[in-house]
Scaffold this motif. Structure first.
Motif, PDB file in Angstrom:
ATOM      1  N   MET A  67      34.933  22.915 -46.472  1.00 52.35           N
ATOM      2  CA  MET A  67      34.673  24.269 -46.221  1.00 52.35           C
ATOM      3  C   MET A  67      35.040  24.439 -44.943  1.00 52.35           C
ATOM      4  N   PRO A  68      36.297  25.146 -44.691  1.00 50.08           N
ATOM      5  CA  PRO A  68      36.770  25.436 -43.496  1.00 50.08           C
ATOM      6  C   PRO A  68      35.896  26.024 -42.295  1.00 50.08           C
ATOM      7  N   LYS A  69      36.107  25.665 -41.331  1.00 48.07           N
ATOM      8  CA  LYS A  69      35.324  26.262 -40.004  1.00 48.07           C
ATOM      9  C   LYS A  69      36.020  27.544 -39.530  1.00 48.07           C
ATOM     10  N   HIS A  70      35.281  28.520 -39.084  1.00 46.36           N
ATOM     11  CA  HIS A  70      36.031  29.650 -38.720  1.00 46.36           C
ATOM     12  C   HIS A  70      36.034  29.498 -37.257  1.00 46.36           C
ATOM     13  N   GLU A  71      37.395  29.670 -36.700  1.00 55.95           N
ATOM     14  CA  GLU A  71      37.536  29.390 -35.236  1.00 55.95           C
ATOM     15  C   GLU A  71      37.214  30.846 -34.749  1.00 55.95           C
ATOM     16  N   SER A  72      36.636  30.700 -33.462  1.00 56.56           N
ATOM     17  CA  SER A  72      36.293  31.959 -32.544  1.00 56.56           C
ATOM     18  C   SER A  72      37.493  32.288 -31.885  1.00 56.56           C
ATOM     19  N   ARG A  73      37.638  33.736 -32.231  1.00 54.35           N
ATOM     20  CA  ARG A  73      38.945  34.259 -31.698  1.00 54.35           C
ATOM     21  C   ARG A  73      38.685  35.152 -30.641  1.00 54.35           C
ATOM     22  N   LYS A  74      39.339  35.311 -29.621  1.00 52.83           N
ATOM     23  CA  LYS A  74      39.449  36.116 -28.586  1.00 52.83           C
ATOM     24  C   LYS A  74      39.731  37.616 -28.986  1.00 52.83           C
ATOM     25  N   PRO A  75      38.696  38.484 -28.751  1.00 48.07           N
ATOM     26  CA  PRO A  75      38.896  40.060 -29.198  1.00 48.07           C
ATOM     27  C   PRO A  75      40.377  40.307 -28.784  1.00 48.07           C
ATOM     28  N   ASP A  76      41.040  41.111 -29.899  1.00 46.44           N
ATOM     29  CA  ASP A  76      42.500  41.772 -29.644  1.00 46.44           C
ATOM     30  C   ASP A  76      42.092  42.910 -29.048  1.00 46.44           C
ATOM     31  N   PHE A  77      41.090  43.494 -28.784  1.00 42.24           N
ATOM     32  CA  PHE A  77      40.743  45.204 -28.263  1.00 42.24           C
ATOM     33  C   PHE A  77      39.874  44.945 -27.332  1.00 42.24           C
ATOM     34  N   ASP A  78      40.239  45.589 -26.097  1.00 46.46           N
ATOM     35  CA  ASP A  78      38.988  45.962 -25.087  1.00 46.46           C
ATOM     36  C   ASP A  78      38.449  47.084 -25.426  1.00 46.46           C
ATOM     37  N   TRP A  79      36.761  46.967 -25.695  1.00 45.85           N
ATOM     38  CA  TRP A  79      36.358  48.023 -26.381  1.00 45.85           C
ATOM     39  C   TRP A  79      35.717  49.026 -25.122  1.00 45.85           C
ATOM     40  N   ARG A  80      35.882  48.208 -23.910  1.00 43.67           N
ATOM     41  CA  ARG A  80      35.303  49.089 -22.675  1.00 43.67           C
ATOM     42  C   ARG A  80      36.229  50.482 -22.249  1.00 43.67           C
ATOM     43  N   VAL A  81      37.400  50.511 -23.074  1.00 40.05           N
ATOM     44  CA  VAL A  81      38.223  51.578 -23.001  1.00 40.05           C
ATOM     45  C   VAL A  81      38.072  52.755 -23.784  1.00 40.05           C
ATOM     46  N   THR A  82      36.815  52.464 -24.752  1.00 44.45           N
ATOM     47  CA  THR A  82      36.638  53.584 -25.974  1.00 44.45           C
ATOM     48  C   THR A  82      35.455  54.457 -25.084  1.00 44.45           C
ATOM     49  N   THR A  83      34.963  54.077 -23.857  1.00 45.52           N
ATOM     50  CA  THR A  83      34.216  55.386 -23.377  1.00 45.52           C
ATOM     51  C   THR A  83      34.940  56.290 -22.673  1.00 45.52           C
ATOM     52  N   PHE A  84      34.485  57.482 -21.900  1.00 45.01           N
ATOM     53  CA  PHE A  84      35.104  58.440 -21.413  1.00 45.01           C
ATOM     54  C   PHE A  84      35.671  57.766 -20.203  1.00 45.01           C
ATOM     55  N   GLU A  85      34.819  57.334 -19.452  1.00 42.38           N
ATOM     56  CA  GLU A  85      35.155  56.506 -18.135  1.00 42.38           C
ATOM     57  C   GLU A  85      36.212  55.419 -18.528  1.00 42.38           C
ATOM     58  N   GLY A  86      36.177  54.686 -19.332  1.00 39.69           N
ATOM     59  CA  GLY A  86      37.022  53.564 -19.682  1.00 39.69           C
ATOM     60  C   GLY A  86      38.420  54.258 -20.050  1.00 39.69           C
ATOM     61  N   SER A  87      38.250  55.199 -20.921  1.00 38.22           N
ATOM     62  CA  SER A  87      39.603  55.940 -21.235  1.00 38.22           C
ATOM     63  C   SER A  87      40.262  56.283 -19.973  1.00 38.22           C
ATOM     64  N   ARG A  88      39.591  56.993 -19.035  1.00 36.57           N
ATOM     65  CA  ARG A  88      40.454  57.469 -18.103  1.00 36.57           C
ATOM     66  C   ARG A  88      40.790  56.501 -17.178  1.00 36.57           C
ATOM     67  N   ARG A  89      40.007  55.424 -16.927  1.00 40.13           N
ATOM     68  CA  ARG A  89      40.621  54.328 -15.965  1.00 40.13           C
ATOM     69  C   ARG A  89      41.817  53.547 -16.623  1.00 40.13           C
TER      70      ARG A  89
END
Length: 82
Positions: A1-23
């Motif tokens: 059974m293949p092991k799942h490699e941990s991937r770096k997230p492709d998306f920065d979810w911090r930009v989904t807040t109002f403050e993060g979007s403005r920044r």
């Protein structure tokens, strides 16, 4: 059974807040060359001119929210006094 490699997230979810979007908007705007900034401002002005004047008039004030008038209740409007 293949092991799942941990991937770096492709998306920065911090930009989904109002403050993060403005920044993020400010960060991207700051990276533009001056010529592109001026072209973008001119384009935004052209769009604003095409849409017409603001409802509040030429002073630049916002129209605000207007409450509807209260319904007329007459003498028998259902409001009981003490």
């Amino acid at each position: 059974m293949p092991k799942h490699e941990s991937r770096k997230p492709d998306f920065d979810w911090r930009v989904t807040t109002f403050e993060g979007s403005r920044r993020e908007q400010l960060r991207r705007w700051a990276q533009l060359p001056l010529e592109n900034i001026l072209l973008a401002i001119e384009e935004m002005q052209d769009i604003a001119d095409a849409l017409g004047p603001a409802p509040a008039g030429e002073s630049g004030e916002s129209a605000g929210v207007k409450e509807p008038p209260a319904p007329y209740r007459g003498k028998r409007g259902g409001i009981k006094s003490k």
